[in-house]
Every structure is written in C-alpha cells, then in structure tokens.
Design a protein around this motif. Structure first.
Motif, PDB file in Angstrom:
ATOM      1  N   SER A 122      48.618  49.710  37.239  1.00  0.00           N
ATOM      2  CA  SER A 122      47.708  48.788  36.569  1.00  0.00           C
ATOM      3  C   SER A 122      48.052  48.791  35.080  1.00  0.00           C
ATOM      4  CB  SER A 122      46.264  49.252  36.781  1.00  0.00           C
ATOM      5  OG  SER A 122      45.377  48.502  35.990  1.00  0.00           O
ATOM      6  N   VAL A 123      48.101  47.599  34.489  1.00  0.00           N
ATOM      7  CA  VAL A 123      48.415  47.461  33.074  1.00  0.00           C
ATOM      8  C   VAL A 123      47.200  46.876  32.366  1.00  0.00           C
ATOM      9  CG1 VAL A 123      49.961  46.400  31.396  1.00  0.00           C
ATOM     10  CG2 VAL A 123      50.845  47.088  33.634  1.00  0.00           C
ATOM     11  N   ASN A 124      46.718  47.598  31.347  1.00  0.00           N
ATOM     12  CA  ASN A 124      45.566  47.163  30.542  1.00  0.00           C
ATOM     13  C   ASN A 124      44.363  46.806  31.401  1.00  0.00           C
ATOM     14  OD1 ASN A 124      46.966  47.510  28.089  1.00  0.00           O
ATOM     15  ND2 ASN A 124      47.945  45.525  28.357  1.00  0.00           N
ATOM     16  N   GLY A 125      44.133  47.584  32.453  1.00  0.00           N
ATOM     17  CA  GLY A 125      42.964  47.397  33.316  1.00  0.00           C
ATOM     18  C   GLY A 125      43.084  46.288  34.330  1.00  0.00           C
ATOM     19  N   GLY A 126      44.203  45.595  34.334  1.00  0.00           N
ATOM     20  CA  GLY A 126      44.384  44.488  35.280  1.00  0.00           C
ATOM     21  C   GLY A 126      45.202  44.901  36.486  1.00  0.00           C
ATOM     22  N   GLY A 127      45.501  43.924  37.291  1.00  0.00           N
ATOM     23  CA  GLY A 127      46.310  44.162  38.477  1.00  0.00           C
ATOM     24  C   GLY A 127      47.742  44.466  38.099  1.00  0.00           C
ATOM     25  N   GLY A 128      48.491  44.851  39.083  1.00  0.00           N
ATOM     26  CA  GLY A 128      49.891  45.180  38.850  1.00  0.00           C
ATOM     27  C   GLY A 128      50.638  45.224  40.161  1.00  0.00           C
ATOM     28  N   ASP A 129      51.661  45.993  40.193  1.00  0.00           N
ATOM     29  CA  ASP A 129      52.515  46.078  41.370  1.00  0.00           C
ATOM     30  C   ASP A 129      51.984  47.129  42.345  1.00  0.00           C
ATOM     31  OD1 ASP A 129      54.671  45.245  42.885  1.00  0.00           O
ATOM     32  OD2 ASP A 129      56.136  46.462  41.814  1.00  0.00           O
ATOM     33  N   ARG A 130      52.450  47.003  43.590  1.00  0.00           N
ATOM     34  CA  ARG A 130      52.052  47.927  44.651  1.00  0.00           C
ATOM     35  C   ARG A 130      53.285  48.271  45.481  1.00  0.00           C
ATOM     36  NH1 ARG A 130      47.220  47.240  49.029  1.00  0.00           N
ATOM     37  NH2 ARG A 130      48.022  48.761  50.479  1.00  0.00           N
ATOM     38  N   CYS A 131      53.348  49.504  45.947  1.00  0.00           N
ATOM     39  CA  CYS A 131      54.438  49.938  46.808  1.00  0.00           C
ATOM     40  C   CYS A 131      53.837  50.660  48.006  1.00  0.00           C
ATOM     41  CB  CYS A 131      55.370  50.876  46.052  1.00  0.00           C
ATOM     42  SG  CYS A 131      56.886  51.307  46.899  1.00  0.00           S
ATOM     43  N   PRO A 132      54.047  50.192  49.194  1.00  0.00           N
ATOM     44  CA  PRO A 132      54.800  48.994  49.532  1.00  0.00           C
ATOM     45  C   PRO A 132      54.025  47.745  49.140  1.00  0.00           C
ATOM     46  CG  PRO A 132      53.837  49.921  51.510  1.00  0.00           C
ATOM     47  CD  PRO A 132      53.537  50.870  50.397  1.00  0.00           C
ATOM     48  N   ALA A 133      54.735  46.626  49.035  1.00  0.00           N
ATOM     49  CA  ALA A 133      54.147  45.397  48.521  1.00  0.00           C
ATOM     50  C   ALA A 133      53.082  44.815  49.431  1.00  0.00           C
ATOM     51  CB  ALA A 133      55.238  44.354  48.283  1.00  0.00           C
ATOM     52  N   GLY A 134      53.220  44.953  50.731  1.00  0.00           N
ATOM     53  CA  GLY A 134      52.242  44.396  51.662  1.00  0.00           C
ATOM     54  C   GLY A 134      51.076  45.332  51.879  1.00  0.00           C
TER      55      GLY A 134
END
Length: 144
Positions: A122-134
């Motif tokens: 999470s960047v600056n309280g927002g969403g971001g990337d996930r692993c795994p993506a699904g």
C-alpha cells in the motif's frame, strides 16, 4: 520450508510493483522477502504486508512493515481474530529492490501446516499491488 508467489510486472500496479514474495521458515522465524520491480521509494508512506490464514480461517494474521520516506517506521504482527497488534523490534533489511522482514514464529500460533497467504503493498494509505495478483492465495508453508 518455503513458499513463493510470482507476480507479473505488467499488471497495472501504479507506484510499487511486486515481482515476487517469498516466505521461508527456519523453525524460529518466518522470513518474508519482497522483491520489487524498482527500489523502495524514499518520498512516500509504504506498507508491505502479508496476510496469513489457517486452512480453516480460524487463525488470521497480518504481518507488516511500514516505511516513511524510505526509513522503516514500524514492524508488527496484527492478530485479526482478537484485534490485537504486537510491535516487533524492526529487523527489516532493504537491499536494492529487496525488502526482507523477520517475524518470530512464537507470535504466529495456530497457523498450522499448509497455511494460506498472500502479500500486498500500500502506498500513502491507498491500494497497491498484490501477489499473487488474483484471488488465489499461496499454500505449502509449515507454521506452528
């Protein structure tokens, strides 16, 4: 014992793109190693975290490492069932595009063999990337 998830670096992640996350246990600690597509930003609030769940979902933890402006500001284990946070003495190492955090297995009671996990940023309280993506979590790491 180790489990790895790999994530596409072309999946639309905005600010920090996870390439791979590896969990490894030596019997005393759980090592969580995040490999990023670029070095950790030094001008943002970054939260790298993993969600770990027992196969029956009765035990759930969030293992996190927070950075503020490129410096680690906190490391914690959050017991999602009891809403209890536990601060961990920071033991995170940042090298190039890899962030490695260590968590004591004694603080992760009840996960059991084959616990389920995923990792996120999470960047600056927002969403971001996930692993795994699904929505498919990883398996095959042995807990306690």
């Amino acid at each position: 014992m180790e489990s790895i998830c790999k994530d596409s670096t072309s999946n639309g992640a905005q600010e920090i793109d996870l390439k791979q996350v590896r969990l490894q246990s030596d019997g005393a600690e759980l090592l969580v190693e995040y490999t990023l597509s670029a070095p950790l930003p030094t001008a943002d609030d970054i939260l790298l975290f993993s969600m770990a769940r027992s196969p029956d979902y009765k035990i759930r933890y969030q293992l996190g490492t927070e950075f503020r402006d490129g410096t680690e500001s906190a490391q914690f284990i959050y017991d999602l069932n009891s809403s209890t946070p536990k601060k961990i003495t920071p033991a995170t190492v940042v090298t190039n595009q890899t962030v490695t955090a260590h968590f004591p297995l004694d603080d992760l009671k009840g996960l059991g063999t084959g616990f389920e996990w995923d990792a996120r940023v999470s960047v600056n309280g927002g969403g971001g990337d996930r692993c795994p993506a699904g929505e498919t979590p990883q398996w095959n790491i042995h807990g306690n």
